[in-house]
Structure formats: structure tokens, C-alpha cells
Scaffold this active site. Structure first.
Site, mmCIF file in Angstrom:
data_model
loop_
_atom_site.group_PDB
_atom_site.id
_atom_site.type_symbol
_atom_site.label_atom_id
_atom_site.label_comp_id
_atom_site.label_asym_id
_atom_site.label_seq_id
_atom_site.Cartn_x
_atom_site.Cartn_y
_atom_site.Cartn_z
ATOM 1 N N GLU A 66 0.884 -1.153 0.000
ATOM 2 C CA GLU A 66 0.000 0.000 0.000
ATOM 3 C C GLU A 66 0.932 1.216 0.000
ATOM 4 O OE1 GLU A 66 -2.795 0.084 3.232
ATOM 5 O OE2 GLU A 66 -3.570 2.018 2.556
ATOM 6 N N ARG A 308 5.192 -13.000 9.730
ATOM 7 C CA ARG A 308 5.939 -11.787 9.432
ATOM 8 C C ARG A 308 7.345 -11.865 9.988
ATOM 9 N NH1 ARG A 308 3.735 -6.552 9.470
ATOM 10 N NH2 ARG A 308 1.808 -7.056 8.477
ATOM 11 N N LYS A 318 4.404 0.530 10.492
ATOM 12 C CA LYS A 318 4.414 1.752 9.683
ATOM 13 C C LYS A 318 4.085 2.962 10.543
ATOM 14 C CE LYS A 318 3.158 0.270 5.073
ATOM 15 N NZ LYS A 318 2.037 0.003 4.190
HETATM 16 P P1 ATP Z 1 -0.356 -1.727 6.700
HETATM 17 O O1 ATP Z 1 -0.634 -1.782 8.139
HETATM 18 O O2 ATP Z 1 -0.287 -0.345 6.147
HETATM 19 O O3 ATP Z 1 -1.142 -2.674 5.855
HETATM 20 P P2 ATP Z 1 1.853 -3.452 6.025
HETATM 21 O O4 ATP Z 1 3.167 -3.529 6.742
HETATM 22 O O5 ATP Z 1 1.004 -4.643 5.941
HETATM 23 O O6 ATP Z 1 1.145 -2.211 6.659
HETATM 24 P P3 ATP Z 1 1.665 -3.280 3.167
HETATM 25 O O7 ATP Z 1 2.094 -2.194 2.268
HETATM 26 O O8 ATP Z 1 0.247 -3.652 3.199
HETATM 27 O O9 ATP Z 1 2.178 -2.905 4.595
HETATM 28 O O10 ATP Z 1 2.559 -4.562 2.924
HETATM 29 C C1 ATP Z 1 2.852 -5.099 1.669
HETATM 30 C C2 ATP Z 1 3.198 -6.543 1.825
HETATM 31 O O11 ATP Z 1 4.299 -6.718 2.698
HETATM 32 C C3 ATP Z 1 2.037 -7.326 2.405
HETATM 33 O O12 ATP Z 1 1.855 -8.487 1.625
HETATM 34 C C4 ATP Z 1 2.490 -7.658 3.797
HETATM 35 O O13 ATP Z 1 1.961 -8.877 4.226
HETATM 36 C C5 ATP Z 1 4.018 -7.715 3.658
HETATM 37 N N1 ATP Z 1 4.652 -7.393 4.927
HETATM 38 C C6 ATP Z 1 4.480 -6.287 5.673
HETATM 39 N N2 ATP Z 1 5.186 -6.358 6.818
HETATM 40 C C7 ATP Z 1 5.844 -7.534 6.789
HETATM 41 C C8 ATP Z 1 6.748 -8.207 7.682
HETATM 42 N N3 ATP Z 1 7.120 -7.664 8.847
HETATM 43 N N4 ATP Z 1 7.230 -9.416 7.312
HETATM 44 C C9 ATP Z 1 6.881 -9.957 6.139
HETATM 45 N N5 ATP Z 1 6.037 -9.398 5.269
HETATM 46 C C10 ATP Z 1 5.522 -8.201 5.576
#
Ligand code: ATP
Ligand code: MG
Length: 587
Positions: A66, A308, A318
């Protein structure tokens, strides 16, 4: 220049454990699952022609950020996993901006995400092979699918799978039930198809204020899984969107939009983090309903969850990262202390280090907290191989060689990489006055100290052996100059050198030729392994403010003398400063 402190901890880690995902993919490939794509039911809109037709031998994955922040180390894990699996199985990986929320999304983030994924070494452009395999550019924006998303929502209304609810947000919350109690039906649940369609059209035309109505899937208010209790799918938001401007005043909910995005792009394996596991039944329900209606073809994408990445000593939320930047606890998104990819790049972490780290931590379904030193060790392992050695004196003290002629100078030759003779040697000018590290001299040495002290011999690395003769002090009593004499037949690389067995071996730069540089020494941003966690001695205590755990000494700026070869360092060029650690020329 930024520093990575040297740490000699062992750096072996278990091999990749992405096996559970690989097993699924291999079974699907063996069964030709995605070769069996067919329209089920009535023919629908040709929606799934975004991505090329599926080849039975190809998987399609995606990384769907996002654009509401900069990418961090956790995203790197997801990027390496998704792009890596596509590479390993000859498939494709899409970079898709999940930009369905008009608020908080910005072009700045889009640009930076594109840049970081490229930097990590991945590409969404596939040149094809010229023959049967066509070239593809797999860069997508979910906001380009809004027309389809609305059309699909209207299909759900006409097929009795969605209704417009006009309860307030509080009423909806109150009737949703809990983990132990079922929910209860909304009084609007029985609206006629015509009334639902009329209201949804008027929602789109901007007739109602935000929150007046919401479109909900009609599933089951008594479902054990709360996510199936008539989840919201479309809401009214009078907001401008970075891509679609003011075209829409209704926007899809993430849980509705995401499965559709995957399906439209012919994603085969939709890999996401574990918190979406409870959403999977809705993901499947939605796509099955749309396929029944002939709006999507089967087989549908399959959601697969993994845990994660969590690391000690950093925060990856974030919200917290934004707070650190906005409240200026760091100098910006690319501050080398932040666990963002732009920050890591400025810190000198190599992209290859992230790829290797992702392979080592693998992907599994169990939660884990990984020691930050594991990441550092991986980075050092890559840097040790890839960086050339240079000399820098970070805490300078002048050394005068009293028996070396005034005005004379000569070259000493230092290998660029001790394990790679092919990288050659470079000349380092040597002269009567040198800079050495302050800690390499002690007037009254402690036991076991083998460097310079009056009467002792030590080697100036790549140069001569010297005998220390004494020192001078300034008014404050601090040592200001060290004196020595050199042994002319001891130069490194000459036959005489072997005749001297000395224990101390110091680095140096010539005063006449050294260049002065600002050097930034970075330590961890937080001083505890789990910033903000409640204290062990206070088990009753609540979560603490993570800012209270900031390390007050996470950056130190000094001025140092560098060997002249470093004058030509290019931006982002990385080096190992001998006896210090890894540094990178700042952009
Ligand atoms: P938000 O709370 O804004 O959704 P987010 O960290 O999930 O934050 P996104 O931009 O939605 O951010 O994440 C993009 C991709 O990265 C998603 O598929 C998410 O699952 C993955 N992702 C985010 N944080 C992690 C993490 N700590 N480890 C592995 N994958 C991650
Ligand atoms: Mg997310």
C-alpha cells in the site's frame, strides 16, 4: 560515511524453510492446476486479460504494497519471497500498488517503493523469450480496477449476495457479536434487490455523506468467523485519490478489493502474512461467488499465509516509523538508523545481504523474533566478500618518524582485498609524519599491550617497523605527538621484512596526503531488544512508549583522516576500513 560495527559472532543459520509454500506450488504444477483455467457459468466481462494468459508451467505471485509509507525490512522478506519463488519456478511476480484507500497514499511513496524493489534486484518487466513467451510489464495499480470492483459489487447485489446497510457505525458494531456471541441481522438486510441497487447507484453518484450507507456482503451473521458476518465491501468516502482524482466517492474495503485484484491479475499463489488467515474464508467466498456468476475464471488464486519478519532492536510498524520521521527522532525516511530499505541503503547494507537473509530465515507459519545480529552477520558476510579495503584514522594522533628525511616520501602497496589478489594493490604515500589511532599508543602500557609505547617495536602495516621513542603532551596534559624511528631494512614486501617479528600492527595515513572527511558512526536506534515492551520486572505493567527506548547515542559524527585513494570514492561505494568495519560513501 556510515559505520557498521565489527562483530565476530558466528553467522551460520539454518537453510531456507520455504518448503511448505514450495510444496504447494510443486503439487499445483505437477497437477497442471493452472492449465485448467476455464470460464465457469455464464460468460462475463473479459476482466482477467490484464496479465497474459496463463501458461501451465507458470506461477504468478505478487508483492502488493500500500503506497502509504516506505518499505522496511519486513517488506524485503515478502519481496524476496514472492519474486524469488517466481524466479525459481520460471513464473512471474507482479508489483502491484494496493492503492484503494484514497487517504494517506502519495506519489512519493510509489516512487520510493519502485526504487527499493529495483534496488533489491528484482524486476516486474519480463522481456519474454521472443517466441511463445511474450514480454510483459507487470506493474499494476489496484485503483485501475475500480470499474470492475463496482461492477462486481453490483453483480453481488443482483445475485442476492450483498445489501446496502444504513445503520450507523456504532449500531453495526453492536450487532456484529463477539468471539463468543453470534451477531444479529441488520434491519436493512432484507431490502429488495431494486432498493439495494438504487441506493448503491446513488452512493456512487455522491448523493449521501460519508458513513450514511455501506454495502455489505450477505453471508451469515451467526458465522463462527467474525469476518464472515456480513463484512463491509464498499463505503462512501468523499475524497480525492492520487490516481483516479475525484472520479469516485465510493471506495472498496481492503478485504473486498484484494482478492479481486489477485484474480484479475491471474495470480496463482497469493502469499501474505498470517494476520490474513482469518480473512481467507471471505477471500474464497467472494471469488467463488464471482466465478459462479461468470465474472472470473477458475481455478481461482489461492491465499497462503506465512509469519511476518520480526527483528530485535527495531520497530517495523508503519505507524511507528512514520512517528519517528514526523517527530524528527531521525533525520528522514532514509536515515541510516531506520529499518527502511532507503535507510539500509544509505547505511551501506547491500541488497544481496537482504536476499541472503531472506533465504536463511525462510518462510514458515510460526511466529519468531530474530536476533538483529543475524541480519548484521549476513550483511558483514556479503560485505567481507565484496568490499575493498581502505585505511582511515578515526581518532587521529600524530606520529613523527625522526630519522626519516624531511620532505621525502615513498609509496607503500596495500592489497585491495586480502582474499582476491585479482583486485590488485594500490599505492599509499608514506612520509615522515603520519596519522595513527590514538589508542595505538600508550605511554604506560597495560599488560598484553603490543602496540606503540616507549622502547617497543611495532609495524606500520604495508610500511616499516618503527621503534617508539617517546611522546609530547599539550598544556592539558594530553598526548599530542608520538615520536619514533623507523628501521630502513624492514619495509613490507622486501626481503628484510621477515627478519622482524613484532606483535603490534597498526594502520596509518600520511599527514601530507590524507584527506579529511566527516564520518558518521551509527549504533542501534533503540537500546533494548523489544522497544516499547513492558518490563520483565513489571509484569502487570502496560505497553510503554517505544520512544522511551530510543538509544541517545545512536549517532556520533567525527572528523577523520582518510587515505588519498578514498578521495575518488563514488556515492554508495562501500569499503572496509581496516581494523574498523564497513563504511559507505554517502549519496
Ligand atoms: P499496513 O498496516 O499499512 O497494511 P503493512 O506492513 O502490511 O502495513 P503493506 O504495504 O500492506 O504494509 O505490505 C505489503 C506486503 O508486505 C504485504 O503483503 C504484507 O503482508 C508484507 N509485509 C508487511 N510487513 C511484513 C513483515 N514484517 N514481514 C513480512 N512481510 C511483511
Ligand atoms: Mg498491509
Amino acid at each position: 560515511m556510515s559505520q557498521e560495527p565489527i562483530n565476530n559472532a558466528a553467522s551460520s543459520s539454518a537453510p531456507a524453510s520455504t518448503n511448505f509454500i514450495r510444496n504447494i506450488i510443486e503439487a499445483d504444477l505437477a497437477a497442471n492446476k493452472h492449465a485448467m483455467r476455464r470460464w465457469s457459468g455464464r460468460p462475463g466481462p473479459a476482466a482477467q486479460q490484464l496479465a497474459g494468459p496463463l501458461d501451465p508451467a507458470r506461477i504468478r505471485t505478487r508483492f502488493p504494497p500500500e503506497p502509504n509509507g516506505y518499505l522496511h525490512f519486513g517488506h524485503a522478506k515478502s519481496i524476496c519471497l514472492n519474486f524469488g519463488l517466481a524466479q525459481d519456478y520460471g513464473g512471474r511476480c507482479h508489483l502491484r500498488f494496493d492503492d484503494t484507500n484514497p487517504e494517506k497514499e502519495e506519489q512519493e511513496y510509489v516512487d520510493s517503493i519502485i526504487d527499493s524493489v529495483r534496488w533489491l534486484g528484482f524486476s516486474w518487466d519480463d522481456p519474454g523469450s521472443g517466441g511463445a513467451v511474450e514480454s510483459e510489464c507487470n506493474l499494476y495499480f489496484a485503483s485501475n480496477y475500480f470499474d470492475w470492483m463496482v461492477q462486481f459489487a453490483e453483480y453481488l447485489i443482483t445475485s442476492g449476495h450483498a445489501y446496502v446497510d444504513s445503520q450507523s457505525a456504532e449500531q453495526m458494531r453492536a450487532t456484529r457479536g463477539t468471539l463468543t456471541d453470534t451477531g444479529s441481522d441488520s434491519p436493512y438486510r432484507t431490502r429488495s434487490l431494486e432498493e439495494n441497487m438504487d441506493l448503491f447507484k446513488r452512493m456512487q453518484q455522491g448523493e449521501f455523506p460519508d458513513g450514511a450507507h455501506i454495502l455489505r456482503a450477505k453471508i451469515d451473521m451467526a458465522a463462527a468467523n467474525i469476518n464472515l458476518r456480513d463484512p463491509a465491501i464498499y463505503r462512501i468516502r468523499h475524497a480525492s485519490h492520487h490516481n483516479t482524482g475525484d472520479r469516485w466517492c465510493v471506495y472498496p474495503m481492503y478485504t473486498y478489493a484484494h482478492p479481486i485484484e489477485d484474480a484479475l491479475e491471474n495470480i496463482t499463489h497469493s502469499i501474505c502474512t498470517l494476520e490474513f488467515a482469518d480473512q481467507r474464508p471471505f477471500y474464497d467466498w467472494l471469488l467463488e461467488r464471482l466465478a459462479e456468476g461468470g465474472l472470473l475464471q477458475c481455478p481461482l488464486p489461492q491465499q497462503i499465509e506465512f509469519s511476518r519478519l520480526n527483528l530485535t532492536y527495531i520497530v517495523l510498524s508503519k505507524r511507528k516509523l512514520i512517528q519517528l520521521v514526523e517527530e524528527k527522532h531521525v533525520a528522514g525516511w532514509d536515515d541510516p538508523r531506520l529499518p527502511t530499505l532507503v535507510g539500509a541503503r544509505r547505511r551501506g547494507y547491500p541488497a544481496e545481504g537482504f536476499r541472503l537473509f531472506a533465504e536463511r530465515v525462510g518462510a514458515s507459519r510460526s511466529d519468531s523474533l530474530i536476533e538483529y545480529t543475524q541480519l548484521e552477520d549476513t550483511m558483514r558476510e556479503v560485505l567481507n566478500e565484496s568490499t575493498e579495503r581502505r585505511v582511515a584514522v578515526l581518532d587521529p594522533l600524530k606520529l613523527i618518524i625522526d630519522n626519516y628525511p624531511v620532505g621525502q616520501s615513498e609509496e607503500c602497496f596495500a592489497p585491495n582485498h586480502p582474499l582476491k589478489a585479482e583486485t590488485g594493490k594500490r599505492a599509499m604515500p608514506f612520509g615522515r609524519e603520519l596519522w595513527i589511532e590514538r589508542e595505538d599508543f600508550m605511554e604506560h602500557p597495560s599488560k598484553g599491550y603490543h602496540r606503540l609505547f616507549p622502547g617497543n617495536l611495532a609495524r606500520l602495516r604495508y610500511g616499516y617497523v618503527v621503534r617508539c621513542t617517546g611522546c609530547e603532551r599539550d598544556e592539558s596534559g594530553a598526548v599530542s605527538v608520538v615520536h619514533c624511528e623507523y628501521l630502513p631494512d624492514s619495509k613490507s614486501g622486501t626481503p628484510g621484512a621477515d627478519g622482524y617479528k613484532v606483535k603490534g600492527n597498526l594502520h596509518w595515513v600520511s599527514v601530507a596526503d590524507a584527506c579529511l572527511a566527516e564520518v558518521r558512526l551509527y549504533d542501534r536506534l533503540f537500546s533494548v531488544p523489544s522497544p516499547g515492551a513492558r518490563r520483565e520486572d513489571d509484569p502487570e505493567g502496560v505497553e510503554r512508549d517505544f520512544l522511551a527506548d530510543l538509544n541517545p547515542d545512536s549517532i556520533r559524527v567525527i572528523h577523520a583522516w582518510l587515505e588519498p585513494a578514498l578521495k575518488n570514492a563514488r556515492a554508495e561505494e562501500r569499503f572496509q576500513f581496516e581494523r574498523h568495519g564497513y563504511f559507505v560513501a554517502d549519496r
